[in-house]
Design a protein around this motif. Structure first.
Motif, PDB file in Angstrom:
ATOM      1  N   LEU A 168       0.831  -1.207   0.000  1.00  0.00           N
ATOM      2  CA  LEU A 168       0.000   0.000   0.000  1.00  0.00           C
ATOM      3  C   LEU A 168       0.861   1.251   0.000  1.00  0.00           C
ATOM      4  CD1 LEU A 168      -2.669   1.480   0.156  1.00  0.00           C
ATOM      5  CD2 LEU A 168      -2.692   1.079   2.634  1.00  0.00           C
ATOM      6  N   PHE A 169       1.899   1.268   0.802  1.00  0.00           N
ATOM      7  CA  PHE A 169       2.792   2.419   0.906  1.00  0.00           C
ATOM      8  C   PHE A 169       3.532   2.634  -0.412  1.00  0.00           C
ATOM      9  CE2 PHE A 169       4.527   4.897   4.576  1.00  0.00           C
ATOM     10  CZ  PHE A 169       5.384   5.721   3.872  1.00  0.00           C
ATOM     11  N   ILE A 170       4.095   1.559  -0.946  1.00  0.00           N
ATOM     12  CA  ILE A 170       4.866   1.645  -2.195  1.00  0.00           C
ATOM     13  C   ILE A 170       3.974   2.097  -3.346  1.00  0.00           C
ATOM     14  CG2 ILE A 170       6.125   0.305  -3.916  1.00  0.00           C
ATOM     15  CD1 ILE A 170       7.085  -1.493  -1.585  1.00  0.00           C
ATOM     16  N   PHE A 171       2.808   1.489  -3.472  1.00  0.00           N
ATOM     17  CA  PHE A 171       1.901   1.819  -4.576  1.00  0.00           C
ATOM     18  C   PHE A 171       1.441   3.270  -4.496  1.00  0.00           C
ATOM     19  CE2 PHE A 171       0.345  -2.868  -4.963  1.00  0.00           C
ATOM     20  CZ  PHE A 171       1.526  -3.211  -5.579  1.00  0.00           C
ATOM     21  N   THR A 172       1.056   3.703  -3.304  1.00  0.00           N
ATOM     22  CA  THR A 172       0.582   5.081  -3.144  1.00  0.00           C
ATOM     23  C   THR A 172       1.680   6.081  -3.507  1.00  0.00           C
ATOM     24  OG1 THR A 172      -0.961   4.422  -1.392  1.00  0.00           O
ATOM     25  CG2 THR A 172      -0.368   6.752  -1.511  1.00  0.00           C
ATOM     26  N   ARG A 173       2.872   5.846  -2.983  1.00  0.00           N
ATOM     27  CA  ARG A 173       3.985   6.760  -3.257  1.00  0.00           C
ATOM     28  C   ARG A 173       4.290   6.835  -4.747  1.00  0.00           C
ATOM     29  NH1 ARG A 173       9.154   5.678  -4.116  1.00  0.00           N
ATOM     30  NH2 ARG A 173       9.042   3.560  -3.247  1.00  0.00           N
ATOM     31  N   LYS A 174       4.372   5.681  -5.398  1.00  0.00           N
ATOM     32  CA  LYS A 174       4.761   5.659  -6.811  1.00  0.00           C
ATOM     33  C   LYS A 174       3.652   6.176  -7.732  1.00  0.00           C
ATOM     34  CE  LYS A 174       8.496   2.316  -6.729  1.00  0.00           C
ATOM     35  NZ  LYS A 174       9.115   1.171  -7.418  1.00  0.00           N
ATOM     36  N   ILE A 175       2.415   5.852  -7.428  1.00  0.00           N
ATOM     37  CA  ILE A 175       1.316   6.357  -8.262  1.00  0.00           C
ATOM     38  C   ILE A 175       1.252   7.880  -8.185  1.00  0.00           C
ATOM     39  CG2 ILE A 175      -1.192   6.400  -8.570  1.00  0.00           C
ATOM     40  CD1 ILE A 175      -1.220   3.469  -7.598  1.00  0.00           C
ATOM     41  N   LEU A 176       1.389   8.421  -6.980  1.00  0.00           N
ATOM     42  CA  LEU A 176       1.371   9.883  -6.823  1.00  0.00           C
ATOM     43  C   LEU A 176       2.558  10.538  -7.525  1.00  0.00           C
ATOM     44  CD1 LEU A 176       0.230  10.233  -3.106  1.00  0.00           C
ATOM     45  CD2 LEU A 176      -0.969  11.124  -5.106  1.00  0.00           C
ATOM     46  N   ARG A 207      -0.937  11.766   2.444  1.00  0.00           N
ATOM     47  CA  ARG A 207      -0.909  13.126   1.877  1.00  0.00           C
ATOM     48  C   ARG A 207      -0.569  14.163   2.949  1.00  0.00           C
ATOM     49  NH1 ARG A 207      -2.911  13.887  -3.200  1.00  0.00           N
ATOM     50  NH2 ARG A 207      -4.284  12.315  -4.137  1.00  0.00           N
ATOM     51  N   ASP A 208      -1.109  13.980   4.141  1.00  0.00           N
ATOM     52  CA  ASP A 208      -0.865  14.939   5.219  1.00  0.00           C
ATOM     53  C   ASP A 208       0.569  14.815   5.745  1.00  0.00           C
ATOM     54  OD1 ASP A 208      -1.798  16.835   7.389  1.00  0.00           O
ATOM     55  OD2 ASP A 208      -1.215  15.132   8.617  1.00  0.00           O
ATOM     56  N   PHE A 209       1.048  13.599   5.954  1.00  0.00           N
ATOM     57  CA  PHE A 209       2.368  13.393   6.545  1.00  0.00           C
ATOM     58  C   PHE A 209       3.478  13.813   5.612  1.00  0.00           C
ATOM     59  CE2 PHE A 209       6.085  10.777   7.745  1.00  0.00           C
ATOM     60  CZ  PHE A 209       6.202  11.147   9.091  1.00  0.00           C
ATOM     61  N   TYR A 210       3.327  13.497   4.318  1.00  0.00           N
ATOM     62  CA  TYR A 210       4.374  13.807   3.334  1.00  0.00           C
ATOM     63  C   TYR A 210       4.078  15.068   2.526  1.00  0.00           C
ATOM     64  CZ  TYR A 210       6.476   9.307   4.422  1.00  0.00           C
ATOM     65  OH  TYR A 210       7.076   8.263   5.082  1.00  0.00           O
ATOM     66  N   LYS A 211       2.977  15.743   2.873  1.00  0.00           N
ATOM     67  CA  LYS A 211       2.617  17.025   2.221  1.00  0.00           C
ATOM     68  C   LYS A 211       2.542  16.861   0.694  1.00  0.00           C
ATOM     69  CE  LYS A 211       2.877  18.586   6.362  1.00  0.00           C
ATOM     70  NZ  LYS A 211       1.612  18.599   7.173  1.00  0.00           N
TER      71      LYS A 211
END
Length: 335
Positions: A193-201, A330-334
């Motif tokens: 979940l973390f990897i996918f969210t980061r890379k998709i964004l 989104r909040d933690f990594y702005k």
């Protein structure tokens, strides 16, 4: 109660410590804050805990025998939740010795600390990976689990065996919890979940193993923590009807229990990715790959034992859980 929690800089441990403190328990938090993944995330988790009354931070490695003996001697916890471990199936192919140090030596030190300091109950993290080559679904704690597919899985199965020995020899009540693919806010950066969210964004391609046909019993962090607390409060007892002629792997004549904590609702990885895409508002670029060594194609938890003994079944939907994670990310990594 005074409760020793190992792995409090970690994903599950930090969430659990908050819940215990909020209900009035005193928490002795042990973590060595290693660099397996982003140390700044671990420090941020700890920073939220150290400002709370009742929390004592101890920076030690559970594999350090003398240090752990001193921690138990000084703090005299009534109960222990052992979550510290070297995690990750794929990383166990690269660095197997880390799993022996943290998961075997470290667990031995916890067992000895409990034994010599009259701890009333030890709850420890096992893993759904112990089911290994099992194919009968859903996975039950009453199934045989003698065919692990990774050293990580083998180390977790070894923890269950070691715990049983101490339950049998010394009457130490132990409860092992087989977690099924935990996810949610403050999660681990090495998980899907973390990897996918980061890379998709970021507009980067994602590696999708088993061509997206993996099925996982994704379990939301709050559900995991609720299960941990309920089992912690329900001290393991002997099963009076246990028989050595037809041995039940999930219970014992000793004060020993094993539980699955899973959503009881497996979701295909491709659908999991679709939900992330919906929440972040972008499509993923997918690099479809075959099944990786050590991985299992599907997990599915039978949680009947958990329901029967502590009256609990995880209930958070994947849609709700992913939404909460993306909002946190989104909040933690702005982003």
């Amino acid at each position: 109660m005074k409760i020793l929690v190992t792995g409090t800089a970690g994903f599950i441990g930090s969430h659990l410590a908050h819940r215990l403190l909020d209900r009035g328990d005193e928490v002795i938090g042990v973590d060595n804050v290693n660099d397996y993944y982003d140390v700044s995330l671990k420090e941020a988790r700890l920073a939220r805990l150290t400002v709370k009354p009742g929390f004592t931070e101890v920076r030690q490695d559970v594999a350090d025998r003398e240090a752990m003996a001193e921690v138990f001697k000084e703090h005299q916890p009534e109960r222990v939740v052992h979550l510290a471990a070297q995690a990750g199936v794929r990383y166990s192919l690269e660095n197997p010795h880390a799993y022996v140090d943290a998961n075997l030596v470290g667990f031995m030190n916890i067992l000895e600390g409990c034994r010599h300091n009259e701890v009333k109950h030890l709850v420890y993290a096992s893993s759904s990976s112990v089911y290994g080559a099992n194919e009968a679904m859903p996975f039950s704690v009453h199934d045989n689990v003698d065919h692990p597919l990774s050293l990580y899985a083998a180390s977790k199965k070894a923890n269950e065996l070691m715990a049983h020995t101490y339950s049998h020899l010394y009457g130490l009540p132990t409860t092992g919890l087989r977690f099924f693919t935990v996810y949610g806010p403050w999660g681990r950066p090495d998980m899907a979940l973390f990897i996918f969210t980061r890379k998709i964004l970021a507009g980067e391609p994602i590696d999708v193993f088993n061509h997206g046909h993996h099925k996982r019993d994704f379990t939301y962090i709050d559900d995991i923590v609720e299960g941990v607390i309920r089992t912690l409060d329900h001290v393991a007892e002997p099963n009076a009807s246990w028989s050595g002629q037809n041995p039940d792997p999930g219970t014992s004549k000793a004060p020993y229990r094993i539980y699955n904590i899973g959503s009881n609702n497996p979701v295909e990885l491709s659908r999991f990715i679709e939900i992330i895409e919906e929440r972040v508002g972008r499509k993923a670029q997918k690099n479809l790959l075959p099944l990786q060594a050590g991985d299992v194609p599907a997990t599915y938890a039978d949680v009947d034992a958990l329901i029967d003994d502590v009256g609990y079944k995880p209930a958070t939907t994947v849609d709700e859980g992913i939404a909460n994670f993306v909002d946190w990310y989104r909040d933690f990594y702005k982003v």
